[in-house]
Design a protein around this motif. Structure first.
Motif, mmCIF file in Angstrom:
data_model
loop_
_atom_site.group_PDB
_atom_site.id
_atom_site.type_symbol
_atom_site.label_atom_id
_atom_site.label_comp_id
_atom_site.label_asym_id
_atom_site.label_seq_id
_atom_site.Cartn_x
_atom_site.Cartn_y
_atom_site.Cartn_z
ATOM 1 N N GLN A 41 0.814 -1.209 0.000
ATOM 2 C CA GLN A 41 0.000 0.000 0.000
ATOM 3 C C GLN A 41 0.850 1.262 0.000
ATOM 4 O O GLN A 41 2.041 1.217 0.284
ATOM 5 N N ILE A 42 0.200 2.359 -0.302
ATOM 6 C CA ILE A 42 0.872 3.652 -0.325
ATOM 7 C C ILE A 42 1.009 4.150 1.108
ATOM 8 O O ILE A 42 0.024 4.222 1.844
ATOM 9 N N ALA A 43 2.237 4.509 1.477
ATOM 10 C CA ALA A 43 2.485 5.066 2.804
ATOM 11 C C ALA A 43 2.350 6.589 2.778
ATOM 12 O O ALA A 43 1.763 7.178 3.678
ATOM 13 N N ALA A 44 2.896 7.226 1.747
ATOM 14 C CA ALA A 44 2.830 8.683 1.617
ATOM 15 C C ALA A 44 2.786 9.059 0.140
ATOM 16 O O ALA A 44 3.387 8.389 -0.687
ATOM 17 N N VAL A 45 2.076 10.132 -0.150
ATOM 18 C CA VAL A 45 1.988 10.650 -1.517
ATOM 19 C C VAL A 45 2.831 11.912 -1.586
ATOM 20 O O VAL A 45 2.585 12.869 -0.855
ATOM 21 N N LEU A 46 3.837 11.892 -2.438
ATOM 22 C CA LEU A 46 4.704 13.052 -2.594
ATOM 23 C C LEU A 46 4.208 13.975 -3.701
ATOM 24 O O LEU A 46 4.447 15.180 -3.666
ATOM 25 N N GLN A 47 3.527 13.397 -4.693
ATOM 26 C CA GLN A 47 2.961 14.191 -5.785
ATOM 27 C C GLN A 47 1.730 13.450 -6.304
ATOM 28 O O GLN A 47 1.816 12.261 -6.638
ATOM 29 N N LEU A 48 0.599 14.136 -6.339
ATOM 30 C CA LEU A 48 -0.629 13.508 -6.825
ATOM 31 C C LEU A 48 -0.495 13.115 -8.289
ATOM 32 O O LEU A 48 0.227 13.748 -9.053
ATOM 33 N N GLY A 49 -1.220 12.069 -8.663
ATOM 34 C CA GLY A 49 -1.283 11.663 -10.057
ATOM 35 C C GLY A 49 -2.538 12.229 -10.691
ATOM 36 O O GLY A 49 -3.466 12.666 -10.007
ATOM 37 N N TYR A 50 -2.563 12.219 -12.023
ATOM 38 C CA TYR A 50 -3.729 12.716 -12.765
ATOM 39 C C TYR A 50 -4.076 11.745 -13.874
ATOM 40 O O TYR A 50 -3.190 11.154 -14.495
ATOM 41 N N GLU A 51 -5.388 11.585 -14.105
ATOM 42 C CA GLU A 51 -5.849 10.775 -15.224
ATOM 43 C C GLU A 51 -6.906 11.551 -15.987
ATOM 44 O O GLU A 51 -7.613 12.391 -15.430
ATOM 45 N N PHE A 52 -6.972 11.261 -17.272
ATOM 46 C CA PHE A 52 -7.945 11.905 -18.144
ATOM 47 C C PHE A 52 -8.489 10.856 -19.094
ATOM 48 O O PHE A 52 -7.725 10.134 -19.728
ATOM 49 N N ALA A 53 -9.792 10.750 -19.161
ATOM 50 C CA ALA A 53 -10.476 9.798 -20.041
ATOM 51 C C ALA A 53 -9.968 8.379 -19.825
ATOM 52 O O ALA A 53 -9.742 7.637 -20.769
ATOM 53 N N GLY A 54 -9.757 8.002 -18.561
ATOM 54 C CA GLY A 54 -9.336 6.645 -18.247
ATOM 55 C C GLY A 54 -7.859 6.360 -18.456
ATOM 56 O O GLY A 54 -7.416 5.233 -18.265
ATOM 57 N N ARG A 55 -7.078 7.358 -18.821
ATOM 58 C CA ARG A 55 -5.645 7.175 -19.045
ATOM 59 C C ARG A 55 -4.844 7.997 -18.044
ATOM 60 O O ARG A 55 -5.202 9.135 -17.751
ATOM 61 N N VAL A 56 -3.758 7.413 -17.578
ATOM 62 C CA VAL A 56 -2.887 8.118 -16.649
ATOM 63 C C VAL A 56 -2.095 9.165 -17.424
ATOM 64 O O VAL A 56 -1.393 8.860 -18.380
ATOM 65 N N VAL A 57 -2.250 10.418 -17.013
ATOM 66 C CA VAL A 57 -1.516 11.524 -17.618
ATOM 67 C C VAL A 57 -0.192 11.708 -16.886
ATOM 68 O O VAL A 57 0.841 11.934 -17.493
ATOM 69 N N ARG A 58 -0.236 11.593 -15.553
ATOM 70 C CA ARG A 58 0.955 11.664 -14.726
ATOM 71 C C ARG A 58 0.769 10.705 -13.557
ATOM 72 O O ARG A 58 -0.221 10.797 -12.834
ATOM 73 N N PRO A 59 1.695 9.752 -13.355
ATOM 74 C CA PRO A 59 1.556 8.841 -12.222
ATOM 75 C C PRO A 59 1.776 9.578 -10.904
ATOM 76 O O PRO A 59 2.487 10.594 -10.866
ATOM 77 N N ALA A 60 1.163 9.080 -9.849
ATOM 78 C CA ALA A 60 1.397 9.632 -8.519
ATOM 79 C C ALA A 60 2.769 9.149 -8.050
ATOM 80 O O ALA A 60 3.135 7.997 -8.263
ATOM 81 N N ILE A 61 3.518 10.030 -7.421
ATOM 82 C CA ILE A 61 4.821 9.654 -6.873
ATOM 83 C C ILE A 61 4.611 9.362 -5.395
ATOM 84 O O ILE A 61 4.128 10.217 -4.643
ATOM 85 N N VAL A 62 4.952 8.134 -4.993
ATOM 86 C CA VAL A 62 4.588 7.644 -3.666
ATOM 87 C C VAL A 62 5.728 6.882 -2.996
ATOM 88 O O VAL A 62 6.695 6.489 -3.650
ATOM 89 N N THR A 63 5.562 6.683 -1.685
ATOM 90 C CA THR A 63 6.378 5.717 -0.957
ATOM 91 C C THR A 63 5.466 4.542 -0.631
ATOM 92 O O THR A 63 4.259 4.715 -0.464
ATOM 93 N N VAL A 64 6.040 3.348 -0.544
ATOM 94 C CA VAL A 64 5.237 2.128 -0.418
ATOM 95 C C VAL A 64 5.688 1.318 0.791
ATOM 96 O O VAL A 64 6.881 1.243 1.101
ATOM 97 N N ILE A 65 4.714 0.699 1.469
ATOM 98 C CA ILE A 65 5.007 -0.290 2.509
ATOM 99 C C ILE A 65 4.317 -1.590 2.133
ATOM 100 O O ILE A 65 3.283 -1.586 1.457
ATOM 101 N N SER A 66 4.909 -2.696 2.533
ATOM 102 C CA SER A 66 4.315 -4.010 2.264
ATOM 103 C C SER A 66 4.498 -4.873 3.502
ATOM 104 O O SER A 66 5.309 -4.556 4.382
#
Length: 88
Positions: free
Chosen positions: A57-82
């Motif tokens: 799962q995502i631990a922290a979001v450093l930069q939000l992602g954006y999608e348009f018409a079902g396509r990712v325009v910019r991925p979210a930049i995140v840190t992850v824990i498992s």
């Protein structure tokens, strides 16, 4: 710009108008702490194991992602824990 306090005065109203316009056209933000990590939508810049995590799962979001018409325009930049790997 908002997170750095740079949307003040006239810039604030222009920024809000731009956000409203792109939302009306279908642009959507994504990426929140706690949601499941998806490498097709999120760009992980760090990874840690945690005994409290039950899934990757995502631990922290450093930069939000954006999608348009079902396509990712910019991925979210995140840190992850498992979940921590089981000791052999």
């Amino acid at each position: 710009a908002r997170s750095h306090g740079e949307l003040e005065g006239g810039f604030k109203s222009v920024g809000e108008a731009l956000e409203t316009l792109v939302a009306r056209l279908g642009m959507r933000q994504f990426g929140q702490a706690g949601e499941q990590f998806d490498p097709l939508r999120h760009e992980a810049i760090s990874h840690e194991e945690s005994p409290e995590a039950t899934f990757e799962q995502i631990a922290a979001v450093l930069q939000l992602g954006y999608e348009f018409a079902g396509r990712v325009v910019r991925p979210a930049i995140v840190t992850v824990i498992s979940p921590a790997a089981a000791a052999d």
